[in-house]
Design a protein around this motif. Sequence first.
Motif, PDB file in Angstrom:
ATOM      1  N   ALA A   1       0.811  -1.098   0.118  1.00 21.12           N
ATOM      2  CA  ALA A   1      -0.041   0.020  -0.048  1.00 21.12           C
ATOM      3  C   ALA A   1       0.883   1.325   0.130  1.00 21.12           C
ATOM      4  CB  ALA A   1      -0.870  -0.145   1.206  1.00 21.12           C
ATOM      5  N   LYS A   2       2.009   1.368   0.727  1.00 20.21           N
ATOM      6  CA  LYS A   2       2.737   2.405   0.854  1.00 20.21           C
ATOM      7  C   LYS A   2       3.650   2.390  -0.652  1.00 20.21           C
ATOM      8  CE  LYS A   2       1.983   3.720   5.119  1.00 20.21           C
ATOM      9  NZ  LYS A   2       1.007   2.782   5.315  1.00 20.21           N
TER      10      LYS A   2
ATOM     11  N   LEU B   1      11.387  -0.769  -1.304  1.00 23.55           N
ATOM     12  CA  LEU B   1      10.137  -1.381  -1.121  1.00 23.55           C
ATOM     13  C   LEU B   1       9.747  -2.668  -1.956  1.00 23.55           C
ATOM     14  CD1 LEU B   1       8.102   1.875  -0.397  1.00 23.55           C
ATOM     15  CD2 LEU B   1       8.541   0.174   1.100  1.00 23.55           C
ATOM     16  N   ARG B   2      10.380  -2.556  -3.497  1.00 22.30           N
ATOM     17  CA  ARG B   2      10.330  -3.397  -4.218  1.00 22.30           C
ATOM     18  C   ARG B   2      10.786  -4.810  -3.702  1.00 22.30           C
ATOM     19  NH1 ARG B   2      10.780  -0.334 -10.077  1.00 22.30           N
ATOM     20  NH2 ARG B   2       8.519   0.408 -10.075  1.00 22.30           N
ATOM     21  N   ALA B   3      12.022  -4.573  -3.267  1.00 26.73           N
ATOM     22  CA  ALA B   3      12.899  -5.686  -2.870  1.00 26.73           C
ATOM     23  C   ALA B   3      12.347  -6.437  -1.473  1.00 26.73           C
ATOM     24  CB  ALA B   3      14.234  -5.228  -2.469  1.00 26.73           C
TER      25      ALA B   3
ATOM     26  N   MET C   1       2.533   1.856  -3.381  1.00 29.58           N
ATOM     27  CA  MET C   1       1.285   2.399  -4.552  1.00 29.58           C
ATOM     28  C   MET C   1       0.944   3.885  -4.034  1.00 29.58           C
ATOM     29  SD  MET C   1      -1.391  -0.755  -5.313  1.00 29.58           S
ATOM     30  CE  MET C   1      -1.838  -1.089  -3.685  1.00 29.58           C
ATOM     31  N   LEU C   2       1.056   4.072  -2.810  1.00 27.50           N
ATOM     32  CA  LEU C   2       0.716   5.539  -2.518  1.00 27.50           C
ATOM     33  C   LEU C   2       1.986   6.198  -2.871  1.00 27.50           C
ATOM     34  CD1 LEU C   2      -1.014   5.096   0.873  1.00 27.50           C
ATOM     35  CD2 LEU C   2      -2.108   5.801  -1.195  1.00 27.50           C
ATOM     36  N   LEU C   3       3.014   5.890  -2.558  1.00 28.17           N
ATOM     37  CA  LEU C   3       4.260   6.516  -2.807  1.00 28.17           C
ATOM     38  C   LEU C   3       4.426   6.816  -4.422  1.00 28.17           C
ATOM     39  CD1 LEU C   3       6.520   5.373  -0.264  1.00 28.17           C
ATOM     40  CD2 LEU C   3       5.769   7.648  -0.580  1.00 28.17           C
ATOM     41  N   THR C   4       4.079   5.803  -5.161  1.00 30.53           N
ATOM     42  CA  THR C   4       4.292   5.788  -6.505  1.00 30.53           C
ATOM     43  C   THR C   4       3.280   6.926  -7.306  1.00 30.53           C
ATOM     44  OG1 THR C   4       5.083   3.443  -6.596  1.00 30.53           O
ATOM     45  CG2 THR C   4       4.198   4.465  -8.652  1.00 30.53           C
ATOM     46  N   HIS C   5       2.240   6.813  -6.491  1.00 28.49           N
ATOM     47  CA  HIS C   5       1.179   7.932  -7.232  1.00 28.49           C
ATOM     48  C   HIS C   5       1.452   9.165  -6.822  1.00 28.49           C
ATOM     49  CE1 HIS C   5      -2.861   9.239  -8.190  1.00 28.49           C
ATOM     50  NE2 HIS C   5      -2.919   9.826  -6.788  1.00 28.49           N
TER      51      HIS C   5
END
Length: 196
Positions: free
Chosen positions: A116-117, A190-192, A119-123
Amino acid sequence: MRPSQWYEAQDMFGDHVTLTQLRPHHAEGVLAASQDDSVFEWMSFDRPTTLAEAEAVVQRYLTMPDTNAWAQIDTKSGDLAGITTMYDVSPERRSLLIGATWLGERFQRSGINTEAKLMLLTHAFDTLGAVRVAWETDERNTQSQAAIERLGATKEGMLRKHKPRKDGSFRTTVLYSVVDDEWPQVRDGLRAALAR
Protein backbone atom coordinates in the motif's frame (compact mmCIF):
# COMPACT_ATOMS: atom_id res chain seq x y z
CA MET A 1 -0.74 17.83 -13.50
CA ARG A 2 -4.13 19.40 -12.74
CA PRO A 3 -4.38 20.50 -9.08
CA SER A 4 -7.74 18.68 -8.88
CA GLN A 5 -5.99 15.33 -9.44
CA TRP A 6 -4.30 15.78 -6.08
CA TYR A 7 -7.73 15.43 -4.46
CA GLU A 8 -8.86 12.25 -6.24
CA ALA A 9 -8.60 8.91 -4.45
CA GLN A 10 -7.93 6.80 -7.52
CA ASP A 11 -8.23 3.02 -7.22
CA MET A 12 -4.89 1.18 -7.16
CA PHE A 13 -4.36 -2.55 -7.57
CA GLY A 14 -1.58 -4.73 -6.17
CA ASP A 15 -0.86 -8.39 -5.50
CA HIS A 16 -1.61 -8.09 -1.76
CA VAL A 17 -3.97 -5.12 -1.56
CA THR A 18 -6.40 -3.03 -3.56
CA LEU A 19 -6.79 0.59 -2.52
CA THR A 20 -10.26 1.80 -3.36
CA GLN A 21 -11.87 5.12 -2.54
CA LEU A 22 -13.43 4.93 0.92
CA ARG A 23 -17.23 5.11 0.79
CA PRO A 24 -20.04 4.88 3.36
CA HIS A 25 -20.81 1.25 2.41
CA HIS A 26 -17.37 0.23 3.73
CA ALA A 27 -18.61 0.67 7.34
CA GLU A 28 -19.50 -3.04 7.70
CA GLY A 29 -15.98 -4.00 6.63
CA VAL A 30 -14.51 -1.44 9.02
CA LEU A 31 -16.45 -3.02 11.88
CA ALA A 32 -15.39 -6.55 10.88
CA ALA A 33 -11.71 -5.56 10.72
CA SER A 34 -11.84 -3.70 14.05
CA GLN A 35 -11.48 -6.61 16.46
CA ASP A 36 -8.46 -5.54 18.49
CA ASP A 37 -8.17 -2.53 20.80
CA SER A 38 -4.39 -2.39 20.36
CA VAL A 39 -4.82 -1.49 16.65
CA PHE A 40 -6.53 1.74 17.73
CA GLU A 41 -4.27 2.59 20.68
CA TRP A 42 -2.61 5.46 18.82
CA MET A 43 -5.55 6.59 16.70
CA SER A 44 -7.44 9.77 17.56
CA PHE A 45 -10.65 7.72 17.95
CA ASP A 46 -11.63 4.54 19.77
CA ARG A 47 -12.18 1.15 18.15
CA PRO A 48 -15.68 0.99 16.68
CA THR A 49 -17.74 -1.77 18.32
CA THR A 50 -21.10 -1.21 16.59
CA LEU A 51 -22.12 -0.54 13.00
CA ALA A 52 -23.16 2.99 13.95
CA GLU A 53 -19.69 3.64 15.38
CA ALA A 54 -18.08 2.20 12.23
CA GLU A 55 -20.27 4.46 10.11
CA ALA A 56 -19.09 7.41 12.22
CA VAL A 57 -15.45 6.38 11.65
CA VAL A 58 -15.97 6.30 7.89
CA GLN A 59 -17.72 9.66 7.99
CA ARG A 60 -14.84 11.09 10.02
CA TYR A 61 -12.37 10.06 7.30
CA LEU A 62 -14.60 11.36 4.51
CA THR A 63 -14.87 14.81 6.09
CA MET A 64 -11.19 15.37 6.90
CA PRO A 65 -10.06 18.48 4.97
CA ASP A 66 -7.53 18.13 2.13
CA THR A 67 -7.63 14.36 2.49
CA ASN A 68 -7.99 11.36 0.16
CA ALA A 69 -9.11 8.22 1.98
CA TRP A 70 -8.86 4.62 0.78
CA ALA A 71 -10.27 1.34 2.00
CA GLN A 72 -7.48 -1.25 1.97
CA ILE A 73 -8.96 -4.46 0.57
CA ASP A 74 -7.08 -7.73 1.11
CA THR A 75 -6.62 -9.23 -2.36
CA LYS A 76 -6.71 -12.82 -1.09
CA SER A 77 -9.94 -12.70 0.91
CA GLY A 78 -11.66 -9.64 -0.53
CA ASP A 79 -12.14 -8.39 3.04
CA LEU A 80 -11.56 -4.82 4.14
CA ALA A 81 -8.23 -4.84 5.97
CA GLY A 82 -8.12 -1.23 7.10
CA ILE A 83 -8.00 2.40 5.98
CA THR A 84 -5.22 4.72 4.83
CA THR A 85 -5.09 8.34 3.67
CA MET A 86 -3.13 11.06 2.01
CA TYR A 87 -3.80 14.23 4.00
CA ASP A 88 -2.64 17.83 4.21
CA VAL A 89 -2.57 17.52 0.41
CA SER A 90 -1.04 20.62 -1.17
CA PRO A 91 -0.55 20.86 -4.95
CA GLU A 92 0.91 24.33 -4.40
CA ARG A 93 3.71 22.96 -2.19
CA ARG A 94 3.72 19.64 -4.11
CA SER A 95 3.60 17.82 -0.81
CA LEU A 96 1.34 15.61 1.27
CA LEU A 97 1.34 13.34 4.29
CA ILE A 98 0.44 9.66 4.47
CA GLY A 99 -1.28 8.57 7.65
CA ALA A 100 -4.40 8.01 9.73
CA THR A 101 -3.62 4.42 8.69
CA TRP A 102 -4.70 1.26 10.45
CA LEU A 103 -4.86 -2.44 9.59
CA GLY A 104 -6.82 -5.11 11.40
CA GLU A 105 -4.55 -7.41 13.37
CA ARG A 106 -4.99 -10.44 11.08
CA PHE A 107 -3.78 -8.36 8.10
CA GLN A 108 -0.59 -7.15 9.73
CA ARG A 109 2.78 -8.58 8.58
CA SER A 110 1.09 -9.76 5.37
CA GLY A 111 2.69 -7.47 2.78
CA ILE A 112 -0.41 -5.26 2.66
CA ASN A 113 1.16 -2.27 4.42
CA THR A 114 4.37 -2.38 2.38
CA GLU A 115 2.54 -2.69 -0.92
CA ALA A 116 0.00 0.00 0.00
CA LYS A 117 2.81 2.42 0.85
CA LEU A 118 4.60 1.57 -2.41
CA MET A 119 1.41 2.31 -4.37
CA LEU A 120 0.73 5.56 -2.49
CA LEU A 121 4.31 6.77 -2.91
CA THR A 122 4.32 5.84 -6.59
CA HIS A 123 1.08 7.79 -7.04
CA ALA A 124 2.48 10.76 -5.14
CA PHE A 125 5.86 11.01 -6.86
CA ASP A 126 5.26 9.52 -10.31
CA THR A 127 1.66 10.55 -11.01
CA LEU A 128 1.19 13.75 -9.02
CA GLY A 129 4.78 15.01 -9.21
CA ALA A 130 5.16 15.49 -5.47
CA VAL A 131 8.53 16.63 -4.15
CA ARG A 132 7.86 15.61 -0.54
CA VAL A 133 5.82 12.94 1.24
CA ALA A 134 5.80 12.97 5.04
CA TRP A 135 4.57 10.95 8.02
CA GLU A 136 3.77 11.99 11.57
CA THR A 137 3.56 9.61 14.50
CA ASP A 138 3.40 9.72 18.28
CA GLU A 139 6.80 9.56 19.99
CA ARG A 140 5.44 6.72 22.14
CA ASN A 141 4.38 4.67 19.11
CA THR A 142 7.63 2.82 18.50
CA GLN A 143 5.94 0.21 16.25
CA SER A 144 4.83 2.95 13.84
CA GLN A 145 8.25 4.59 13.90
CA ALA A 146 9.94 1.29 13.07
CA ALA A 147 7.49 0.68 10.19
CA ILE A 148 8.08 4.17 8.75
CA GLU A 149 11.85 3.72 9.02
CA ARG A 150 11.59 0.35 7.20
CA LEU A 151 9.99 2.24 4.30
CA GLY A 152 13.22 4.22 3.94
CA ALA A 153 11.90 7.54 5.27
CA THR A 154 14.25 10.03 6.95
CA LYS A 155 13.57 11.13 10.51
CA GLU A 156 13.45 14.93 10.51
CA GLY A 157 12.80 15.75 14.14
CA MET A 158 10.15 16.28 16.80
CA LEU A 159 7.21 18.63 17.13
CA ARG A 160 6.68 19.12 20.86
CA LYS A 161 3.13 19.26 22.28
CA HIS A 162 1.97 19.05 18.68
CA LYS A 163 -1.47 17.42 18.98
CA PRO A 164 -3.83 16.36 21.75
CA ARG A 165 -4.21 12.63 22.33
CA LYS A 166 -7.68 11.21 22.90
CA ASP A 167 -6.88 10.95 26.65
CA GLY A 168 -6.34 14.74 26.79
CA SER A 169 -2.54 14.64 27.08
CA PHE A 170 -0.42 16.28 24.38
CA ARG A 171 1.80 14.21 22.18
CA THR A 172 5.21 14.95 20.82
CA THR A 173 5.07 14.08 17.12
CA VAL A 174 7.98 12.41 15.32
CA LEU A 175 8.24 13.70 11.74
CA TYR A 176 9.58 11.65 8.80
CA SER A 177 9.77 12.31 5.08
CA VAL A 178 10.86 11.06 1.68
CA VAL A 179 11.73 13.65 -0.96
CA ASP A 180 11.77 13.18 -4.72
CA ASP A 181 15.58 12.82 -4.90
CA GLU A 182 15.34 9.82 -2.55
CA TRP A 183 12.31 8.23 -4.16
CA PRO A 184 14.13 5.90 -6.65
CA GLN A 185 16.15 4.31 -3.84
CA VAL A 186 13.11 4.06 -1.55
CA ARG A 187 11.05 2.53 -4.40
CA ASP A 188 13.72 -0.11 -5.07
CA GLY A 189 13.91 -0.94 -1.37
CA LEU A 190 10.14 -1.41 -1.10
CA ARG A 191 10.08 -3.60 -4.22
CA ALA A 192 12.86 -5.74 -2.79
CA ALA A 193 11.01 -6.06 0.54
CA LEU A 194 7.87 -7.24 -1.28
CA ALA A 195 9.89 -9.74 -3.33
CA ARG A 196 11.14 -11.29 -0.08
